[in-house]
Design a protein around this motif. Structure first.
Motif, PDB file in Angstrom:
ATOM      1  N   GLY B  40      44.204  -2.481 -53.363  1.00 46.50           N
ATOM      2  CA  GLY B  40      44.790  -1.235 -53.853  1.00 46.50           C
ATOM      3  C   GLY B  40      44.308  -0.017 -53.080  1.00 46.50           C
ATOM      4  N   TRP B  41      44.128   1.086 -53.780  1.00 46.44           N
ATOM      5  CA  TRP B  41      43.701   2.336 -53.128  1.00 46.44           C
ATOM      6  C   TRP B  41      42.342   2.176 -52.458  1.00 46.44           C
ATOM      7  CZ3 TRP B  41      47.309   5.731 -52.251  1.00 46.44           C
ATOM      8  CH2 TRP B  41      48.387   5.872 -53.137  1.00 46.44           C
ATOM      9  N   LYS B  42      41.567   1.186 -52.941  1.00 45.67           N
ATOM     10  CA  LYS B  42      40.271   0.924 -52.311  1.00 45.67           C
ATOM     11  C   LYS B  42      40.447   0.673 -50.809  1.00 45.67           C
ATOM     12  CE  LYS B  42      36.150  -1.704 -53.688  1.00 45.67           C
ATOM     13  NZ  LYS B  42      35.913  -2.849 -52.776  1.00 45.67           N
ATOM     14  N   GLY B  43      41.491  -0.060 -50.452  1.00 45.61           N
ATOM     15  CA  GLY B  43      41.744  -0.358 -49.044  1.00 45.61           C
ATOM     16  C   GLY B  43      42.141   0.874 -48.255  1.00 45.61           C
ATOM     17  N   VAL B  44      42.752   1.835 -48.934  1.00 41.82           N
ATOM     18  CA  VAL B  44      43.101   3.091 -48.260  1.00 41.82           C
ATOM     19  C   VAL B  44      41.836   3.915 -48.055  1.00 41.82           C
ATOM     20  CG1 VAL B  44      44.528   5.168 -48.370  1.00 41.82           C
ATOM     21  CG2 VAL B  44      45.339   3.041 -49.429  1.00 41.82           C
ATOM     22  N   VAL B  45      41.084   4.033 -49.125  1.00 43.79           N
ATOM     23  CA  VAL B  45      39.886   4.862 -49.087  1.00 43.79           C
ATOM     24  C   VAL B  45      38.857   4.297 -48.109  1.00 43.79           C
ATOM     25  CG1 VAL B  45      37.912   5.620 -50.489  1.00 43.79           C
ATOM     26  CG2 VAL B  45      40.245   5.735 -51.428  1.00 43.79           C
ATOM     27  N   GLU B  46      38.745   2.958 -48.102  1.00 40.85           N
ATOM     28  CA  GLU B  46      37.731   2.338 -47.248  1.00 40.85           C
ATOM     29  C   GLU B  46      38.300   1.795 -45.937  1.00 40.85           C
ATOM     30  OE1 GLU B  46      35.777  -0.604 -49.600  1.00 40.85           O
ATOM     31  OE2 GLU B  46      35.116   0.843 -51.123  1.00 40.85           O
ATOM     32  N   ALA B  47      39.563   2.112 -45.689  1.00 35.40           N
ATOM     33  CA  ALA B  47      40.213   1.635 -44.455  1.00 35.40           C
ATOM     34  C   ALA B  47      40.095   0.120 -44.298  1.00 35.40           C
ATOM     35  CB  ALA B  47      39.653   2.357 -43.226  1.00 35.40           C
ATOM     36  N   ASP B  48      40.276  -0.584 -45.412  1.00 31.66           N
ATOM     37  CA  ASP B  48      40.267  -2.053 -45.379  1.00 31.66           C
ATOM     38  C   ASP B  48      41.719  -2.509 -45.207  1.00 31.66           C
ATOM     39  OD1 ASP B  48      39.812  -4.726 -45.633  1.00 31.66           O
ATOM     40  OD2 ASP B  48      38.885  -4.624 -47.615  1.00 31.66           O
ATOM     41  N   ILE B  49      42.074  -2.827 -43.982  1.00 27.75           N
ATOM     42  CA  ILE B  49      43.482  -2.949 -43.600  1.00 27.75           C
ATOM     43  C   ILE B  49      43.733  -4.286 -42.915  1.00 27.75           C
ATOM     44  CG2 ILE B  49      45.258  -1.952 -42.081  1.00 27.75           C
ATOM     45  CD1 ILE B  49      43.866   0.771 -42.539  1.00 27.75           C
ATOM     46  N   MET B  50      44.851  -4.946 -43.281  1.00 22.80           N
ATOM     47  CA  MET B  50      45.224  -6.212 -42.639  1.00 22.80           C
ATOM     48  C   MET B  50      46.664  -6.116 -42.156  1.00 22.80           C
ATOM     49  SD  MET B  50      45.666  -8.426 -46.201  1.00 22.80           S
ATOM     50  CE  MET B  50      46.808  -9.728 -45.718  1.00 22.80           C
ATOM     51  N   PRO B  51      46.983  -6.712 -41.015  1.00 21.63           N
ATOM     52  CA  PRO B  51      48.373  -6.708 -40.571  1.00 21.63           C
ATOM     53  C   PRO B  51      49.213  -7.642 -41.450  1.00 21.63           C
ATOM     54  CG  PRO B  51      47.017  -8.017 -39.087  1.00 21.63           C
ATOM     55  CD  PRO B  51      46.089  -7.420 -40.094  1.00 21.63           C
ATOM     56  N   ILE B  52      50.490  -7.324 -41.639  1.00 18.43           N
ATOM     57  CA  ILE B  52      51.430  -8.229 -42.338  1.00 18.43           C
ATOM     58  C   ILE B  52      52.622  -8.442 -41.422  1.00 18.43           C
ATOM     59  CG2 ILE B  52      52.596  -8.765 -44.498  1.00 18.43           C
ATOM     60  CD1 ILE B  52      51.351  -6.389 -45.807  1.00 18.43           C
ATOM     61  N   THR B  53      52.785  -9.676 -40.991  1.00 22.36           N
ATOM     62  CA  THR B  53      53.939  -9.983 -40.148  1.00 22.36           C
ATOM     63  C   THR B  53      55.022 -10.659 -40.984  1.00 22.36           C
ATOM     64  OG1 THR B  53      53.197 -12.212 -39.644  1.00 22.36           O
ATOM     65  CG2 THR B  53      52.343 -10.447 -38.246  1.00 22.36           C
ATOM     66  N   ARG B  54      56.185 -10.812 -40.381  1.00 22.97           N
ATOM     67  CA  ARG B  54      57.277 -11.533 -41.029  1.00 22.97           C
ATOM     68  C   ARG B  54      56.813 -12.933 -41.435  1.00 22.97           C
ATOM     69  NH1 ARG B  54      63.375 -12.434 -38.587  1.00 22.97           N
ATOM     70  NH2 ARG B  54      64.107 -13.703 -40.309  1.00 22.97           N
ATOM     71  N   HIS B  55      56.022 -13.553 -40.596  1.00 24.86           N
ATOM     72  CA  HIS B  55      55.533 -14.897 -40.894  1.00 24.86           C
ATOM     73  C   HIS B  55      54.671 -14.911 -42.163  1.00 24.86           C
ATOM     74  CE1 HIS B  55      54.317 -19.010 -39.958  1.00 24.86           C
ATOM     75  NE2 HIS B  55      53.112 -18.645 -40.360  1.00 24.86           N
ATOM     76  N   ASP B  56      53.907 -13.841 -42.354  1.00 23.91           N
ATOM     77  CA  ASP B  56      52.990 -13.800 -43.498  1.00 23.91           C
ATOM     78  C   ASP B  56      53.715 -13.774 -44.846  1.00 23.91           C
ATOM     79  OD1 ASP B  56      50.697 -13.728 -41.868  1.00 23.91           O
ATOM     80  OD2 ASP B  56      50.876 -11.555 -41.632  1.00 23.91           O
ATOM     81  N   VAL B  57      54.966 -13.315 -44.854  1.00 24.55           N
ATOM     82  CA  VAL B  57      55.658 -13.182 -46.147  1.00 24.55           C
ATOM     83  C   VAL B  57      56.557 -14.390 -46.434  1.00 24.55           C
ATOM     84  CG1 VAL B  57      55.558 -10.672 -46.050  1.00 24.55           C
ATOM     85  CG2 VAL B  57      57.601 -11.846 -45.205  1.00 24.55           C
ATOM     86  N   ARG B  58      56.496 -15.368 -45.572  1.00 27.82           N
ATOM     87  CA  ARG B  58      57.305 -16.585 -45.764  1.00 27.82           C
ATOM     88  C   ARG B  58      56.976 -17.275 -47.099  1.00 27.82           C
ATOM     89  NH1 ARG B  58      57.332 -21.861 -41.733  1.00 27.82           N
ATOM     90  NH2 ARG B  58      58.070 -23.299 -43.320  1.00 27.82           N
ATOM     91  N   GLY B  59      57.995 -17.532 -47.891  1.00 27.26           N
ATOM     92  CA  GLY B  59      57.807 -18.241 -49.163  1.00 27.26           C
ATOM     93  C   GLY B  59      57.151 -17.404 -50.245  1.00 27.26           C
ATOM     94  N   LEU B  60      56.965 -16.118 -50.003  1.00 26.20           N
ATOM     95  CA  LEU B  60      56.209 -15.288 -50.951  1.00 26.20           C
ATOM     96  C   LEU B  60      56.966 -14.943 -52.228  1.00 26.20           C
ATOM     97  CD1 LEU B  60      54.001 -12.460 -49.464  1.00 26.20           C
ATOM     98  CD2 LEU B  60      53.396 -14.703 -50.365  1.00 26.20           C
ATOM     99  N   SER B  61      58.315 -15.015 -52.209  1.00 27.27           N
ATOM    100  CA  SER B  61      59.037 -14.469 -53.369  1.00 27.27           C
ATOM    101  C   SER B  61      58.710 -15.222 -54.653  1.00 27.27           C
ATOM    102  CB  SER B  61      60.549 -14.456 -53.127  1.00 27.27           C
ATOM    103  OG  SER B  61      61.068 -15.748 -53.128  1.00 27.27           O
ATOM    104  N   LYS B  62      58.335 -16.478 -54.538  1.00 28.53           N
ATOM    105  CA  LYS B  62      58.057 -17.230 -55.759  1.00 28.53           C
ATOM    106  C   LYS B  62      56.567 -17.308 -56.080  1.00 28.53           C
ATOM    107  CE  LYS B  62      57.627 -21.942 -54.128  1.00 28.53           C
ATOM    108  NZ  LYS B  62      58.011 -23.327 -54.346  1.00 28.53           N
TER     109      LYS B  62
END
Lengths: 343, 343, 343, 343
Positions: B40-62
């Motif tokens: 959440g906002w913790k990642g904004v405040v602490e700059a805890d950031i990860m890339p998200i690619t198209r591959h990373d969201v595969r199968g995520l809807s369920k």
């Protein structure tokens, strides 16, 4: 008041919940009495009538199907049909009003009975395909989408395990809502609907693009989908099956063509009647219950010739005449939205 | 554009589907780049950031939960918080906009970051309780109602077998939507919600009336329900538990009082965290996907300070400021409607 | 030890749970190393090998399909096939043993590789049809029965609403276990299995008897069922379809004949691939996990040429040679038992 | 013959399927007549008797609970109790035999009624906990495991999203089968059962080890689990709650201690009555149906004082006396097997 209820046309999860909602509201709020016509309009025409008490609707909201039975009988046809005969039947049994739960045919008949015969009718829209423009959603649709989505979830793992293309055929003769929603929910790689004919070239391009990304293609197709004939003009390879009389569903025709053209082993699954049977989803139970309750309110408002519908989060009453003139087709922007996900 | 996504507050079925919808729309339609802020906002405040690619969201809807993690951190608090620091973090990482998925707290923070700091923020409403007035329904709610309804279906048979009263406690701290809908869907004999305090006398009257009809009473109670103090004035029998510090949920307090007053063996069940975990329903997957896609469209429309919502069947964009000033309470007419069924 | 795993033949809910059970037991109890052969024996023959770490099997027990992929390749065929070549591949990759998860074909091949080539192989029986005599039940079977039973529950309400006869076709090419168990669980009015050919007269007699009791007939038929030819001798009415080349499944052939002979509207549903995809039932997850764990124990016991099986509540190890010589057919007394329910 | 059926003790998914199996087998194979005793032995003692026809058991196999009602009445207690009075009641109503469906208490009473009073009794084992040594599995157990596993699946995603430790409490007062199987199926990180007391230190060590691998710990605990007192000897930190009178379930006591000791936010969920209500799984429907049928066969075999059980895939008949002397505890090797997965 003594109110008669009928369910007409193909069955739909939530019919019993409508009946229960109507009876409970009628009995508790208005001290009404209820009867059911058996097998749809057939029960009206043939005076096949059964009492429905509060006790009879106990536990009904979660029960699929309809305790009244259903059929596709037209109330204007056959001996005993037509407004005059029907009014006579109602008078003989002391029935003050009819709540008719059905699709476009039933609602149109209900409107005519009211307009031409002065019969006291209230309509409740029933369409598992969600093809009635009068209502945001109709009960049964959510359940069908849920079942189709679960099927997609299951097919996906078997597709991946074998590197196969799976083609799932869902309901939707004239409109593609079940395919659209289940396809979005399940992450299908192509959604084929009656409103958007596609060429076989386009479909195979989608399939190959999915395979190119290392995945097993999964296609959802509404039963009413047709191939864009432009495709046939360019190439007839594998399309012979389409020129023969139809032997199975559209999915059973598509799968071998896809396999022949792309070289990817392809399999068809026709969900069929499973989509319309069984316990309704919670969403459909709530919607159906509210519609049934509202139909009784409309009876006591003497809003004859009207039907109850969902608009946003509200149940409203509209004239049947206004409500049944057009199909609720998937609009272009909704298809474009879905297509981004697989495009 | 490089877009950062965060999920904040209690988790909710559909969060991953929002992320997937946003990423697919962004990557495919706009060639956008995505990163996720962790927790959440913790990642904004602490700059805890990860890339998200198209591959990373595969199968995520369920998939339930959120791949980004969530927390209740407030972006205005702590070192690194506040608009200036946050803007600096965004600049350092070349992030052009934030999509913030969260409840009223998150949306209010998002609005302030935009208003006070000029930060490019788009909100996506997340509330499993359905307590945000800005949207007809929020994702996760339908899944929670489905799970609660299934619990009611199960409790009913065990209640009947033993002639017991069952009290099921569902989520709903400030509003009673989950209790209302699951109670209607499951045919509960009383629905107790925060918007409608009831006296213990009224509740016991409902229980006894159900028993009088030969059935085993089933009550659905939202966690935020409180007893109407008028009841206490009339009689204190069995209410002592309420004056002690709360030891369990409201259901665990009600069950022994009901048993003591009516003589009907009563049992409490607290559904708890099960309601917010696991695969979302098809309805929620579609809604969440569409909201995620629309959030990206709002980014490219530079509609900063706005949020996406469901109105009827459409996804719309509204100003966060307009959308977060009031709770979406169960209106009187909806409670009256439900009460007819158990009244 | 370095252990190679492969999954071969049609996929089955629980394959991933076997892999996870094997890897966790191997890594934690024995500090083993694992690789997977991709696409069944194909991966062995073509040395298509991927590492499998403890991290890779996280969350796998509930995931349908197989992360290794599957195919029907025979390890004795093609370039690279045969015991000598396979042993060379194993040596090159330092693989000490193979755990082969598959049906009768795979197990027979595993036995031959061991007997003829001295290759260190342990078998794990996989058959969704439950047709292997060596094990009380095989994983995947329970899930398939559950899915088929849910389909029966759904079909029943739509059958009743329309007074139709429904024919549900489930898997079972040579044995009728899925039909038998789902038919008993769902209360089918006739169960048709390969082990028990019936005449069309007998089937129609059952259908008419059900109708005579005022119910809508529901038939479960295994895909491998065949009509008793005695029936054809007595009467050919409606049986022409059977003499034509098969166009669809057995259910699609039976439904029109039943309709023609009994006058009861009849519909077929083919469950198909849905039965083998998706999350395994808890029963199958436990069974598959235990089998995978036991296979690793068998590896460390150097019980080459044996396979793991379920006997009562125990997992045992038996010689593949002893285990694969006969089919697990539905015995007469089990069919007689089921027939009482619909007789 | 006229056969009386009763269901006694806590209800269990499959009771109605036993009744249906018995009635159908009795009516169809033997032309038997059936009555039900209402509310368990209470109905025998008080001669509260209802007829059960073939029609009454229609659709019952999938219905949870028991149409006969249940209670914990002991047939040797109260006015009308005892062998002589009971035999007189049976004679008055022309009842030739009793099929008693219940747990250890019921079966022991059945045996005594037979041994001491010569009453014609056949037992059917009912224990959702699976704690009867006489049978491999008892109906209801599979359904409970399935429900608990689904809860674990749901809790896992919410645990991961918040980095929390979740403690799920399932049934199992004296034996830990439900915890063991659902924990294996759901991939729990610790399984706590009555047969295996653990120290709080050990539990926290497991929790921290899971966290160390970057995962959110999930613990399944049977309601009858107790902390190993050795733990208390070493350290009392956070254990005070255990010395106070029990306020909630074991999970509600463990969660705060784990949180205090490990610093990991921890939450408890008590599944409770949901595990015993609702539709049985297909597995349980088949097992229950077969047991009911076999009980009638035992009646016609005049195997008084015996009970029906599952052994491997067969239904067998054993002497109640032999079958009820010991609990079916989770054996050490089964716990060791499960522990490898989380150890």
């Amino acid at each position: 008041m003594k109110i008669g209820i009928l369910t007409s046309g193909g069955d739909c999860p939530g019919l019993n919940a409508v009946i229960r909602g109507a009876v409970l509201n009628g009995v508790i709020s208005h001290d009404a009495e209820f009867v059911g016509f058996r097998w749809g309009w057939k029960g009206v025409v043939e005076a096949d009538i059964m009492p429905i008490t509060r006790h009879d609707v106990r536990g009904l909201s979660k029960q699929g199907g309809t305790i009244l039975g259903s059929s596709r009988t037209n109330p204007f046809e056959g001996e005993g049909g037509g407004p005059d005969n029907i009014q006579r039947t109602l008078d003989e049994h002391g029935i003050d009003a009819i709540i008719a739960i059905g699709g476009e045919g039933t609602l149109t008949a209900a409107r005519r009975l009211h307009d031409e015969g002065g019969i006291n009718v209230i309509g409740v829209p029933k369409t598992i395909d969600n093809d009635l423009a009068a209502t945001d959603y109709s009960f049964g649709f959510d359940t069908a989408v849920e079942i189709a989505t679960e099927a997609i979830d299951r097919l996906r793992t078997t597709a991946d395990s074998h590197g196969r293309c799976m083609v799932l055929e869902v309901m939707g003769r004239h409109v593609g809502w079940i395919a659209l929603h289940s396809g979005m929910a399940g992450g299908a790689h192509a959604i084929l609907i009656p409103e958007q004919p596609q060429s076989i070239e386009q479909i195979c391009e989608w399939v190959e693009s999915v395979r190119g990304r290392g995945r097993a293609p999964l296609i959802v197709v509404a039963e009413g989908f047709t191939l864009d004939s432009m495709g046939e003009a360019h190439s007839h390879k594998g399309l012979d099956a389409f020129n023969r009389p139809r032997l199975g569903g559209i999915s059973e025709q598509l799968a071998p063509i896809i396999e022949e053209r792309t070289g990817i082993e392809s399999r068809a699954t026709v969900l069929g009647h499973i989509q319309r049977g069984g316990a309704p989803s919670a969403y459909d139970r709530v919607l159906a219950t509210r519609l049934g309750m509202a139909a009784v309110t409309a009876v006591y408002d003497r809003a004859w010739g009207s039907m109850v519908t969902l608009r946003g989060t509200d149940i409203e009453t509209v004239s049947i005449a206004d409500a049944t003139h057009s199909l609720n087709r998937v609009p272009q922007h909704r298809y474009d939205e879905a297509k981004i996900l697989f495009g």
